[in-house]
Design a protein around this motif. Structure first.
Motif, PDB file in Angstrom:
ATOM      1  N   ALA A 199       0.833  -1.205   0.000  1.00 49.36           N
ATOM      2  CA  ALA A 199       0.000   0.000   0.000  1.00 49.36           C
ATOM      3  C   ALA A 199       0.868   1.256   0.000  1.00 49.36           C
ATOM      4  O   ALA A 199       0.595   2.229  -0.720  1.00 49.36           O
ATOM      5  CB  ALA A 199      -0.936  -0.005   1.208  1.00 49.36           C
ATOM      6  N   THR A 200       1.929   1.235   0.811  1.00 56.64           N
ATOM      7  CA  THR A 200       2.847   2.377   0.860  1.00 56.64           C
ATOM      8  C   THR A 200       3.582   2.525  -0.464  1.00 56.64           C
ATOM      9  O   THR A 200       3.741   3.646  -0.980  1.00 56.64           O
ATOM     10  CB  THR A 200       3.867   2.200   1.999  1.00 56.64           C
ATOM     11  N   PHE A 201       4.025   1.417  -1.021  1.00 60.55           N
ATOM     12  CA  PHE A 201       4.699   1.458  -2.329  1.00 60.55           C
ATOM     13  C   PHE A 201       3.782   2.110  -3.362  1.00 60.55           C
ATOM     14  O   PHE A 201       4.208   2.990  -4.122  1.00 60.55           O
ATOM     15  CB  PHE A 201       5.073   0.045  -2.779  1.00 60.55           C
ATOM     16  N   ASP A 202       2.521   1.704  -3.402  1.00 66.36           N
ATOM     17  CA  ASP A 202       1.575   2.233  -4.387  1.00 66.36           C
ATOM     18  C   ASP A 202       1.392   3.745  -4.229  1.00 66.36           C
ATOM     19  O   ASP A 202       1.330   4.486  -5.215  1.00 66.36           O
ATOM     20  CB  ASP A 202       0.228   1.538  -4.252  1.00 66.36           C
ATOM     21  N   ALA A 203       1.288   4.209  -2.979  1.00 61.28           N
ATOM     22  CA  ALA A 203       1.081   5.632  -2.723  1.00 61.28           C
ATOM     23  C   ALA A 203       2.298   6.455  -3.125  1.00 61.28           C
ATOM     24  O   ALA A 203       2.186   7.479  -3.812  1.00 61.28           O
ATOM     25  CB  ALA A 203       0.754   5.861  -1.246  1.00 61.28           C
ATOM     26  N   VAL A 204       3.480   6.013  -2.694  1.00 62.52           N
ATOM     27  CA  VAL A 204       4.710   6.763  -2.977  1.00 62.52           C
ATOM     28  C   VAL A 204       5.043   6.705  -4.464  1.00 62.52           C
ATOM     29  O   VAL A 204       5.478   7.703  -5.054  1.00 62.52           O
ATOM     30  CB  VAL A 204       5.875   6.222  -2.125  1.00 62.52           C
ATOM     31  N   ALA A 205       4.837   5.548  -5.093  1.00 53.54           N
ATOM     32  CA  ALA A 205       5.089   5.430  -6.531  1.00 53.54           C
ATOM     33  C   ALA A 205       4.165   6.362  -7.316  1.00 53.54           C
ATOM     34  O   ALA A 205       4.576   6.974  -8.316  1.00 53.54           O
ATOM     35  CB  ALA A 205       4.890   3.987  -6.980  1.00 53.54           C
ATOM     36  N   GLY A 232      -6.618  -6.397  -1.115  1.00 49.84           N
ATOM     37  CA  GLY A 232      -7.350  -5.783  -0.021  1.00 49.84           C
ATOM     38  C   GLY A 232      -7.323  -4.272   0.000  1.00 49.84           C
ATOM     39  O   GLY A 232      -7.860  -3.660   0.914  1.00 49.84           O
ATOM     40  N   HIS A 233      -6.674  -3.631  -0.977  1.00 49.55           N
ATOM     41  CA  HIS A 233      -6.649  -2.174  -1.001  1.00 49.55           C
ATOM     42  C   HIS A 233      -6.601  -1.661  -2.440  1.00 49.55           C
ATOM     43  O   HIS A 233      -6.300  -2.411  -3.364  1.00 49.55           O
ATOM     44  CB  HIS A 233      -5.441  -1.645  -0.217  1.00 49.55           C
ATOM     45  N   GLU A 234      -6.920  -0.381  -2.608  1.00 53.45           N
ATOM     46  CA  GLU A 234      -6.821   0.248  -3.919  1.00 53.45           C
ATOM     47  C   GLU A 234      -6.567   1.744  -3.736  1.00 53.45           C
ATOM     48  O   GLU A 234      -6.984   2.345  -2.743  1.00 53.45           O
ATOM     49  CB  GLU A 234      -8.088   0.024  -4.739  1.00 53.45           C
ATOM     50  N   LEU A 235      -5.846   2.329  -4.674  1.00 54.46           N
ATOM     51  CA  LEU A 235      -5.526   3.751  -4.630  1.00 54.46           C
ATOM     52  C   LEU A 235      -6.618   4.546  -5.313  1.00 54.46           C
ATOM     53  O   LEU A 235      -6.914   4.337  -6.496  1.00 54.46           O
ATOM     54  CB  LEU A 235      -4.182   4.002  -5.318  1.00 54.46           C
TER      55      LEU A 235
END
Length: 340
Positions: free
Chosen positions: A169-175, A328-331
């Motif tokens: 989840a953190t990778f997706d946000a920062v990327a 379990g999550h999505e941006l």
């Protein structure tokens, strides 16, 4: 001699002239029903000799058809959605739920666990105070009562768990922030859970590496999260020689108040700083600019956790199941981070 007819919810509803749905909710101690109505229904049920289906079934078959849930706050949107999904699956499988909330009190959680210990066939832990060692939970394990943790990074090896992959989840946000042109990206993590903190830091570092951006440990900030913490976080960054041009704050309320403070100081969002939160709080899509956020697929989480518990009760596996990130999550990309 004819067998005495069992008193049903319909009988109580007919006697009180109240809908069966209201009777059912009151007997489950639902927050939707007022205390006076709950009291009236409970007293009437007792006088009429009512026994819940799970209690009656237990007497007939010797099988406990009641499952326990320990939850921090059942009124929180995420928890409510998870609980609703769990109830759908457990009801389909013939189990009733007994939900006890602690509201953040460890003492209350221990009391709730002790109350459930000899009453339930299985237990689900959601948003609890568990920190790695709890004697009250050991009692469930000793009695071979299957336990499933939800979104708890620290759980006993004997228990199953369903967890959001905070690293991904953190990778997706920062990327995403890097994709939008941010090169000086900060992140604010809570140290409340060491496991979650470490997972978030790993995801942060991996995203920077993927986008060939330098890692600066000074850009990893410690935050307790909350409205006031968002303001403090913004004020601290504004005092620095160079403010970040992107930030991931894994708590929407903190992120919202951080953004408001930045805007009050003349910082343009997302032009000067792009912001991503976590939780997909309903306020995220109501404020201006709308906050980008990592949202959890709560129904899927609840369904998956309930499925694991049903399987454990049916098959009694030798080893517990640990599921990490099952989509379990999505941006949710909104105006606070979208530049291109």
């Amino acid at each position: 001699m004819p067998e005495e007819k069992e008193v049903t919810i319909s009988d109580i509803a007919q006697f009180l002239k109240i809908s069966t749905a209201t009777i059912s909710r009151a007997l489950r101690d639902s927050y939707e029903i007022s205390v006076p109505i709950k009291t009236l229904i409970a007293q009437t049920a007792k006088q009429m000799g009512y026994r819940s289906n799970s209690s009656a079934s237990t007497l007939r078959t010797g099988k406990i058809n009641l499952l326990g849930i320990l939850v921090g706050n059942m009124m929180e949107k995420d928890n409510y959605e998870v609980l609703s999904a769990i109830e759908t699956i457990t009801t389909e499988n013939g189990y009733a739920l007994l939900v006890k909330q602690s509201l953040g009190s460890r003492k209350k959680e221990i009391e709730n666990a002790n109350y459930l210990l000899r009453k339930v066939a299985g237990l689900i832990m959601l948003d609890t105070c568990y920190t790695g060692k709890s004697l009250h939970l050991d009692q469930f394990i000793k009695r071979k009562v299957p336990v499933v943790f939800i979104n708890q990074q620290e759980s006993p090896s004997q228990c199953s768990s369903v967890s959001i992959n905070f690293k991904q989840a953190t990778f997706d946000a920062v990327a995403h922030l890097a994709d939008q042109g941010s090169t000086h990206i900060a992140a604010a993590f809570s140290s409340k859970s060491k496991a979650v903190f470490n997972a978030c830091v790993e995801g942060y570092k991996d995203a920077l590496l993927y986008h060939h951006l330098p890692y600066n440990h000074n850009l990893i900030l410690n935050s307790k999260f909350g409205a006031n913490e968002g303001h403090i976080l913004a004020e601290n960054l504004l005092s620095q020689p160079q403010i970040p041009d992107g930030i991931f704050i894994p708590d929407d309320i903190t992120a919202i108040h951080f953004m408001r403070t930045m805007i009050q100081h003349g910082i343009k969002v997302p032009l000067d700083i792009a912001i991503v939160g976590l939780g997909n709080n309903q306020l995220s899509s109501m404020i201006q600019p709308k906050l980008s956020s990592i949202g959890f697929k709560n129904s899927q989480i609840g369904t998956h956790a309930a499925g694991i518990l049903m399987s454990s009760l049916k098959n009694k596996p030798e080893y517990p199941e640990h599921s990490l990130d099952f989509q379990g999550h999505e941006l949710m990309i909104r105006c606070s981070s979208y530049r291109l």
